[in-house]
Scaffold this motif. Structure first.
Motif, short mmCIF file in Angstrom:
data_model
loop_
_atom_site.label_atom_id
_atom_site.label_comp_id
_atom_site.label_asym_id
_atom_site.label_seq_id
_atom_site.Cartn_x
_atom_site.Cartn_y
_atom_site.Cartn_z
N THR A 81 15.89 -14.55 -4.65
CA THR A 81 14.67 -14.87 -5.39
C THR A 81 14.79 -14.48 -6.85
O THR A 81 15.72 -13.79 -7.27
CB THR A 81 13.46 -14.12 -4.78
OG1 THR A 81 13.74 -12.72 -4.78
CG2 THR A 81 13.19 -14.58 -3.37
N THR A 82 13.80 -14.92 -7.60
CA THR A 82 13.63 -14.48 -8.98
C THR A 82 12.22 -13.95 -9.18
O THR A 82 11.27 -14.41 -8.52
CB THR A 82 13.89 -15.62 -9.98
OG1 THR A 82 13.65 -15.14 -11.31
CG2 THR A 82 12.98 -16.81 -9.74
N SER A 83 12.09 -12.98 -10.06
CA SER A 83 10.81 -12.61 -10.67
C SER A 83 9.79 -11.96 -9.74
O SER A 83 8.61 -11.89 -10.08
CB SER A 83 10.17 -13.84 -11.34
OG SER A 83 11.05 -14.35 -12.31
N ILE A 84 10.21 -11.44 -8.60
CA ILE A 84 9.30 -10.57 -7.85
C ILE A 84 9.37 -9.21 -8.53
O ILE A 84 10.44 -8.60 -8.60
CB ILE A 84 9.70 -10.49 -6.37
CG1 ILE A 84 9.67 -11.89 -5.74
CG2 ILE A 84 8.76 -9.56 -5.62
CD1 ILE A 84 10.11 -11.94 -4.30
N TRP B 144 12.94 -10.08 -12.77
CA TRP B 144 14.27 -10.55 -13.13
C TRP B 144 14.73 -11.64 -12.18
O TRP B 144 14.34 -11.71 -11.02
CB TRP B 144 15.27 -9.38 -13.11
CG TRP B 144 14.75 -8.13 -13.74
CD1 TRP B 144 14.53 -6.92 -13.14
CD2 TRP B 144 14.33 -7.95 -15.11
NE1 TRP B 144 14.02 -6.02 -14.02
CE2 TRP B 144 13.89 -6.62 -15.24
CE3 TRP B 144 14.30 -8.80 -16.22
CZ2 TRP B 144 13.41 -6.11 -16.45
CZ3 TRP B 144 13.84 -8.28 -17.42
CH2 TRP B 144 13.40 -6.96 -17.53
N ASP B 145 15.61 -12.48 -12.69
CA ASP B 145 16.21 -13.55 -11.89
C ASP B 145 17.51 -13.01 -11.30
O ASP B 145 18.49 -12.77 -12.02
CB ASP B 145 16.48 -14.76 -12.79
CG ASP B 145 16.94 -15.98 -11.98
OD1 ASP B 145 17.19 -15.83 -10.76
OD2 ASP B 145 17.06 -17.06 -12.57
N TYR B 146 17.53 -12.83 -9.99
CA TYR B 146 18.69 -12.24 -9.32
C TYR B 146 19.53 -13.28 -8.57
O TYR B 146 20.38 -12.91 -7.76
CB TYR B 146 18.23 -11.16 -8.33
CG TYR B 146 17.93 -9.83 -8.98
CD1 TYR B 146 18.07 -9.63 -10.35
CD2 TYR B 146 17.51 -8.75 -8.21
CE1 TYR B 146 17.79 -8.41 -10.94
CE2 TYR B 146 17.23 -7.52 -8.78
CZ TYR B 146 17.37 -7.36 -10.16
OH TYR B 146 17.10 -6.14 -10.73
N GLU C 128 18.15 -16.82 -20.61
CA GLU C 128 16.90 -16.45 -19.96
C GLU C 128 15.72 -17.14 -20.63
O GLU C 128 15.60 -17.12 -21.85
CB GLU C 128 16.74 -14.93 -20.01
CG GLU C 128 15.55 -14.40 -19.24
CD GLU C 128 15.50 -12.88 -19.26
OE1 GLU C 128 14.53 -12.33 -19.83
OE2 GLU C 128 16.43 -12.24 -18.73
N HIS C 129 14.87 -17.76 -19.81
CA HIS C 129 13.64 -18.35 -20.33
C HIS C 129 12.55 -18.23 -19.27
O HIS C 129 12.82 -17.86 -18.13
CB HIS C 129 13.86 -19.81 -20.73
CG HIS C 129 14.26 -20.71 -19.60
ND1 HIS C 129 15.56 -20.82 -19.15
CD2 HIS C 129 13.52 -21.56 -18.83
CE1 HIS C 129 15.62 -21.69 -18.14
NE2 HIS C 129 14.40 -22.15 -17.93
N PHE C 130 11.33 -18.56 -19.65
CA PHE C 130 10.19 -18.43 -18.75
C PHE C 130 9.83 -19.78 -18.15
O PHE C 130 9.84 -20.81 -18.84
CB PHE C 130 8.97 -17.88 -19.49
CG PHE C 130 9.13 -16.48 -20.00
CD1 PHE C 130 10.03 -15.60 -19.41
CD2 PHE C 130 8.38 -16.03 -21.07
CE1 PHE C 130 10.18 -14.31 -19.87
CE2 PHE C 130 8.51 -14.74 -21.55
CZ PHE C 130 9.42 -13.88 -20.94
N ALA C 131 9.50 -19.77 -16.86
CA ALA C 131 8.94 -20.95 -16.19
C ALA C 131 7.42 -20.81 -16.26
O ALA C 131 6.79 -20.18 -15.41
CB ALA C 131 9.42 -21.01 -14.74
N THR C 132 6.84 -21.40 -17.27
CA THR C 132 5.42 -21.14 -17.59
C THR C 132 4.45 -21.79 -16.62
O THR C 132 3.27 -21.42 -16.57
CB THR C 132 5.12 -21.62 -19.01
OG1 THR C 132 5.47 -23.00 -19.13
CG2 THR C 132 5.91 -20.81 -20.03
N ALA C 133 4.91 -22.77 -15.82
CA ALA C 133 4.00 -23.42 -14.87
C ALA C 133 3.76 -22.57 -13.64
O ALA C 133 2.84 -22.86 -12.87
CB ALA C 133 4.57 -24.78 -14.46
N GLY D 219 3.17 -12.56 -13.53
CA GLY D 219 4.29 -13.12 -14.26
C GLY D 219 4.91 -12.10 -15.19
O GLY D 219 4.50 -10.93 -15.22
N PRO D 220 5.90 -12.51 -15.98
CA PRO D 220 6.41 -13.87 -16.09
C PRO D 220 7.42 -14.20 -15.01
O PRO D 220 7.96 -13.31 -14.36
CB PRO D 220 7.09 -13.85 -17.46
CG PRO D 220 7.63 -12.45 -17.57
CD PRO D 220 6.58 -11.59 -16.93
N VAL D 221 7.66 -15.52 -14.84
CA VAL D 221 8.73 -16.00 -13.98
C VAL D 221 9.92 -16.31 -14.88
O VAL D 221 9.84 -17.15 -15.77
CB VAL D 221 8.29 -17.25 -13.20
CG1 VAL D 221 9.48 -17.86 -12.46
CG2 VAL D 221 7.17 -16.90 -12.23
#
Length: 598
Positions: A245-248, A258-260, A317-322, A330-332
């Protein structure tokens, strides 16, 4: 155990999915484990009810689930107040076919009524573009096609297609099948194919598990951890993700998101080592293939700490704003800035990951002179950067220091290269690397021991306590009975434990003071306690950690110090590795427990 992260994982070495306690597929990236999530409700979405695949039973009052024994096949039982009951079986096909492993980008879901009158609604709502788009299905006679910017997905079913496309309630009076995969038609009976895939997938996992060298105690926990690690390996290239996963977030509202879904050289070594302990060496062999590609792609010899599972793919690295984030927190993040950092422990982890290739007689293709020479290139950089300031294994974004752990891993690289050279009967290279190892060790000991604190410390300047110092004896840098190591273990246990579990460190970092315990550190502490002769305390710590697993037997990255809930990405390879390592260390032997009956 955590109600938030009560997720089960399925997968096949190409894709993976996370399924919640009600049988909802809440996370699945496509067409590989680091791709765009087609199911993203785990992290929310632009619509309140989108990015998932579930089956709703009218009047549902209960849900239970279990893995089919020793497999990555999950069964969820839904029950209603009036006695209706159905079973959902989910898996990703994986089995031997034509002397290869068949592992398509495919999810299979079978739904069976097993009691009463089951009135159900099937809701299939994939996303694309990181939650920005909800593709409109195009109906066929027995399938639905979803098209995104860069993929086309086909959902094939033997249910009346109108019930699925329009999400109409209907009575499920026979077993039904839904298969999500590439935009290709089925050439045979869908139900027969799905049942056959399930049987072959079950047989594959049974065969894989039966050859694991598991401990006598805690067998179920170790087997589930091993399967979870296997799901984190992207078999096509050999890369291993740190989590699915990412961003939990590591802690509620902490923005430590973080995106793992990428391959850290450090985390991958620990995964390889744990599976090697169990005798599952194929993951190591695949990972060495991955490493040779990574090393060849870096002509300067400077390695990044983390790479895409397809080497060369960008990780900006960037954010998935949706997507609003897990529980709206967030952020994702997509990608990981750590790829731009200097982390000098990676050179040692590369050498350690490959070392068993030279010593294990079981392997059909053992390490040779060519692999040794490739590793010597890595070792040269380990020597060069041993005392260069870096971000450290905890990836601090705000400052660099000469970290003890990074320098120790440079020592480990030289030490193992010397041992490998002796096995290959190259005495001059064995001496060369032994001399470098001795020099590095002497320099480390000159700054790492802090007499005033009575402990080893984490850095050359402004050194503090750090849980990574628990690994100094495990790595062979010091003896377990070295009074300095014993004192370090005791000091860390006294200063870094919170409500029974270990912090990485206690001071502030780039985001303030950490709020949650880092699960692998508690396993490291249990291992260190055993090394210094405090086995009963180690076993108590270990059994306490086992109690933190979710209902599916998985661990995430962190444990909340107050509520003891799980936080952070899941399943976290670090944590599952810690479970395996510690169980193997602390279990009674088969001889003690079985043959001697003690």
């Amino acid at each position: 155990m955590s109600s938030f992260l009560d997720l089960a994982a399925i997968g096949n070495g190409t894709i993976a999915a996370l399924i919640d306690g009600n049988g909802r597929i809440a996370w699945c990236c496509w067409p590989r484990i680091d791709g765009d999530p087609i199911f993203s409700s785990l992290l929310g979405g632009t619509e309140p009810e989108a990015g998932f695949f579930d089956v709703r039973l009218d009047g549902q009052v209960k849900a239970t689930r279990r893995y089919q024994r020793n497999t990555a096949i999950i069964e969820t039982i839904l029950e209603s107040a009036d006695g209706a009951k159905l079973r959902i079986t989910d898996f990703a096909p994986r089995f031997k076919l034509y002397d290869r492993i068949y592992r398509p980008a495919m999810l299979v879901r079978r739904i069976e009524p097993i009691g009463g009158t089951c009135r159900v609604t099937v809701r299939l709502r994939p996303h694309s573009g990181w939650g920005q788009n909800r593709p409109t299905p195009v109906r066929g006679s027995n399938h639905m096609r979803f098209s995104g910017d860069d993929f086309t997905l086909r959902a094939t079913t033997d249910l009346p297609i109108v019930y699925v496309t329009e999400e109409r309630p209907f009575v499920l009076n026979r077993a039904a099948t839904l298969v999500i995969g590439p935009d290709e038609p089925f050439a045979s009976s869908l139900a027969d194919t799905a049942r056959g895939f399930e049987e072959k997938t079950r047989d594959y996992w049974w065969e894989w598990v039966r050859y694991l060298s598991i401990p006598y105690e805690w067998q179920d926990a170790v087997i589930r951890a091993a399967i979870s690690l296997k799901l984190c390996a992207y078999e096509e290239t050999g890369g291993i993700v740190a989590a699915l996963t990412t961003s939990i977030p590591e802690a509620p509202h902490s923005i430590r998101n973080w995106d793992y879904r990428h391959c850290w050289l450090r985390d991958s070594y620990f995964t390889v080592r744990a599976l090697n302990l169990l005798g599952a060496t194929r993951t190591m062999e695949d990972y060495i293939r991955y490493l040779t590609t990574v090393i060849a792609s870096e002509p300067s010899g400077r390695l990044a700490p983390v790479y895409s599972i397809v080497p060369g793919a960008p990780l900006e690295e960037h954010f998935a704003t949706a997507l609003p984030g897990f529980q709206g927190m967030g952020p994702v993040r997509v990608g990981n800035q750590a790829a731009e950092q200097v982390q000098n422990d990676g050179y040692g982890h590369v050498v350690l990951a490959a070392a068993q290739m030279f010593f294990d007689e079981r392997l059909p293709g053992r390490g040779d002179r060519a692999l040794f020479e490739l590793l010597e290139r890595v070792g040269a950089r380990a020597v060069e950067f041993a005392f260069e300031p870096d971000a450290g294994l905890w990836e601090l974004r705000g400052r660099r220091r000469v970290h003890t752990f990074s320098a120790v891993m440079s020592w480990a690289a030289c030490d193992r290269l010397s041992r490998i050279a002796r096995v290959l009967d190259i005495p001059e290279r064995a001496q060369f690397w032994a001399d470098h190892a001795n020099e590095i060790r002497t320099r480390i000991l000159a700054f790492a021991w802090n007499e005033e604190m009575g402990s080893f410390v984490d850095a050359q300047e402004e050194g503090q306590l750090d849980a990574s110092l628990l690994l100094l004896a495990e790595l062979g840098f010091v003896r377990p009975d070295d009074p300095r190591y014993v004192a370090t273990v005791e000091t860390i246990g006294r200063e870094l434990k919170r409500n029974g579990y270990m912090m990485r460190y206690a001071g502030e970092d780039d985001f303030g003071v950490p709020e949650t315990s880092f699960t692998i550190c508690s396993f490291w502490y249990a291992g260190a306690l055993d090394l210094i002769g405090r086995r009963e305390e180690a076993r108590e710590m270990f059994t306490s950690l086992l109690a933190r697993r979710n209902e599916a037997g998985l661990l995430s990255e962190d444990i909340d110090n107050r509520t003891l809930e799980l936080w952070g990405n899941i399943p976290q390879t670090y944590s599952m590795v810690g479970l395996i390592d510690t169980a193997m260390r602390l279990s009674k032997t088969w001889e003690e427990a079985f043959w001697r009956g003690s």
